[in-house]
Design a protein around this motif. Structure first.
Motif, PDB file in Angstrom:
ATOM      1  N   VAL A  34      46.166 -13.863 -53.033  1.00 16.57           N
ATOM      2  CA  VAL A  34      46.146 -13.625 -51.589  1.00 16.57           C
ATOM      3  C   VAL A  34      45.008 -14.402 -50.944  1.00 16.57           C
ATOM      4  N   LEU A  35      43.845 -14.368 -51.541  1.00 15.03           N
ATOM      5  CA  LEU A  35      42.688 -15.068 -51.002  1.00 15.03           C
ATOM      6  C   LEU A  35      42.955 -16.568 -50.893  1.00 15.03           C
ATOM      7  N   HIS A  36      43.469 -17.159 -51.957  1.00 17.40           N
ATOM      8  CA  HIS A  36      43.774 -18.584 -51.935  1.00 17.40           C
ATOM      9  C   HIS A  36      44.853 -18.890 -50.897  1.00 17.40           C
ATOM     10  N   PHE A  37      45.889 -18.071 -50.840  1.00 14.85           N
ATOM     11  CA  PHE A  37      46.972 -18.287 -49.893  1.00 14.85           C
ATOM     12  C   PHE A  37      46.442 -18.297 -48.458  1.00 14.85           C
ATOM     13  N   ILE A  38      45.649 -17.310 -48.094  1.00 18.77           N
ATOM     14  CA  ILE A  38      45.149 -17.223 -46.721  1.00 18.77           C
ATOM     15  C   ILE A  38      44.254 -18.415 -46.395  1.00 18.77           C
ATOM     16  N   ASN A  39      43.316 -18.726 -47.278  1.00 17.97           N
ATOM     17  CA  ASN A  39      42.428 -19.864 -47.035  1.00 17.97           C
ATOM     18  C   ASN A  39      43.219 -21.158 -46.869  1.00 17.97           C
ATOM     19  N   LYS A  40      44.185 -21.374 -47.732  1.00 19.71           N
ATOM     20  CA  LYS A  40      44.978 -22.604 -47.675  1.00 19.71           C
ATOM     21  C   LYS A  40      45.865 -22.612 -46.430  1.00 19.71           C
ATOM     22  N   TYR A  41      46.447 -21.487 -46.093  1.00 20.41           N
ATOM     23  CA  TYR A  41      47.280 -21.398 -44.890  1.00 20.41           C
ATOM     24  C   TYR A  41      46.454 -21.741 -43.654  1.00 20.41           C
ATOM     25  N   MET A  42      45.269 -21.188 -43.549  1.00 17.62           N
ATOM     26  CA  MET A  42      44.418 -21.462 -42.400  1.00 17.62           C
ATOM     27  C   MET A  42      44.080 -22.949 -42.312  1.00 17.62           C
ATOM     28  N   GLU A  43      43.852 -23.572 -43.449  1.00 13.59           N
ATOM     29  CA  GLU A  43      43.537 -24.998 -43.464  1.00 13.59           C
ATOM     30  C   GLU A  43      44.736 -25.838 -43.031  1.00 13.59           C
ATOM     31  N   THR A  44      45.896 -25.590 -43.622  1.00 15.80           N
ATOM     32  CA  THR A  44      47.062 -26.432 -43.330  1.00 15.80           C
ATOM     33  C   THR A  44      47.573 -26.246 -41.910  1.00 15.80           C
ATOM     34  N   ARG A  45      47.280 -25.105 -41.294  1.00 16.39           N
ATOM     35  CA  ARG A  45      47.718 -24.855 -39.924  1.00 16.39           C
ATOM     36  C   ARG A  45      46.604 -25.132 -38.916  1.00 16.39           C
ATOM     37  N   ASN A  46      45.490 -25.662 -39.403  1.00 17.59           N
ATOM     38  CA  ASN A  46      44.340 -25.987 -38.552  1.00 17.59           C
ATOM     39  C   ASN A  46      43.887 -24.809 -37.700  1.00 17.59           C
ATOM     40  N   LEU A  47      43.873 -23.625 -38.302  1.00 20.00           N
ATOM     41  CA  LEU A  47      43.422 -22.438 -37.588  1.00 20.00           C
ATOM     42  C   LEU A  47      41.903 -22.372 -37.624  1.00 20.00           C
ATOM     43  N   ASN A  48      41.326 -21.839 -36.571  1.00 23.91           N
ATOM     44  CA  ASN A  48      39.886 -21.630 -36.576  1.00 23.91           C
ATOM     45  C   ASN A  48      39.527 -20.724 -37.743  1.00 23.91           C
ATOM     46  N   SER A  49      38.525 -21.108 -38.484  1.00 22.59           N
ATOM     47  CA  SER A  49      38.114 -20.340 -39.653  1.00 22.59           C
ATOM     48  C   SER A  49      37.245 -19.167 -39.239  1.00 22.59           C
ATOM     49  N   THR A  50      37.864 -18.242 -38.531  1.00 20.29           N
ATOM     50  CA  THR A  50      37.137 -17.044 -38.119  1.00 20.29           C
ATOM     51  C   THR A  50      37.584 -15.869 -38.973  1.00 20.29           C
ATOM     52  N   LEU A  51      36.693 -14.928 -39.131  1.00 16.36           N
ATOM     53  CA  LEU A  51      37.029 -13.730 -39.890  1.00 16.36           C
ATOM     54  C   LEU A  51      38.159 -12.969 -39.212  1.00 16.36           C
ATOM     55  N   SER A  52      38.205 -13.009 -37.902  1.00 18.09           N
ATOM     56  CA  SER A  52      39.280 -12.346 -37.161  1.00 18.09           C
ATOM     57  C   SER A  52      40.645 -12.938 -37.531  1.00 18.09           C
ATOM     58  N   ASN A  53      40.757 -14.263 -37.531  1.00 11.66           N
ATOM     59  CA  ASN A  53      42.016 -14.902 -37.929  1.00 11.66           C
ATOM     60  C   ASN A  53      42.369 -14.566 -39.366  1.00 11.66           C
ATOM     61  N   PHE A  54      41.382 -14.581 -40.233  1.00  7.58           N
ATOM     62  CA  PHE A  54      41.598 -14.242 -41.636  1.00  7.58           C
ATOM     63  C   PHE A  54      42.197 -12.841 -41.753  1.00  7.58           C
ATOM     64  N   HIS A  55      41.616 -11.881 -41.035  1.00  9.03           N
ATOM     65  CA  HIS A  55      42.084 -10.490 -41.117  1.00  9.03           C
ATOM     66  C   HIS A  55      43.473 -10.309 -40.514  1.00  9.03           C
ATOM     67  N   ILE A  56      43.784 -11.040 -39.462  1.00  7.64           N
ATOM     68  CA  ILE A  56      45.124 -10.970 -38.876  1.00  7.64           C
ATOM     69  C   ILE A  56      46.166 -11.417 -39.899  1.00  7.64           C
ATOM     70  N   ILE A  57      45.875 -12.502 -40.589  1.00  9.12           N
ATOM     71  CA  ILE A  57      46.807 -13.012 -41.596  1.00  9.12           C
ATOM     72  C   ILE A  57      46.906 -12.049 -42.772  1.00  9.12           C
ATOM     73  N   GLU A  58      45.766 -11.565 -43.247  1.00  8.02           N
ATOM     74  CA  GLU A  58      45.788 -10.621 -44.373  1.00  8.02           C
ATOM     75  C   GLU A  58      46.569  -9.364 -44.013  1.00  8.02           C
ATOM     76  N   ASN A  59      46.311  -8.802 -42.854  1.00  5.43           N
ATOM     77  CA  ASN A  59      47.012  -7.596 -42.440  1.00  5.43           C
ATOM     78  C   ASN A  59      48.514  -7.836 -42.358  1.00  5.43           C
ATOM     79  N   SER A  60      48.900  -8.987 -41.830  1.00  6.14           N
ATOM     80  CA  SER A  60      50.329  -9.321 -41.731  1.00  6.14           C
ATOM     81  C   SER A  60      50.966  -9.390 -43.112  1.00  6.14           C
TER      82      SER A  60
END
Length: 92
Positions: free
Chosen positions: A42-68
């Protein structure tokens, strides 16, 4: 790549690997199933997803993706590709 560590995760995960699993995932294979209970995956998936989608690397974005991934994405969507598509279509 977003570089969040396990301390950023809000849910509880297994951190043991079984034979055939690896603590260091090197790819982002679309056809591989994501084990939503395995912290390393899960950790690798979220980090990689955020990178490939050029999402801001914020903890808030991370938590939104994890919760989803843990509570919203249907459990019948199991491959990396299907989960990425769901996130692309549902997270704005």
């Amino acid at each position: 790549m977003a570089n969040f560590g396990r301390d950023a995760l809000k849910f509880n995960y297994s951190w043991t690997t079984t034979e055939g699993d690896s603590k260091k995932v090197t790819g982002y294979p679309d056809n591989v199933l994501l084990n939503r209970s395995e912290g390393y995956e899960v950790l690798h998936f979220i980090n990689k997803y955020m990178e490939t989608r050029n999402l801001n690397s914020t903890l808030s974005n991370f938590h939104i993706i994890e919760n989803s991934i843990k509570t919203v994405v249907s459990t019948n969507l199991r491959s990396h590709a299907n989960i990425k598509t769901w996130l692309d279509n549902n997270l704005k």
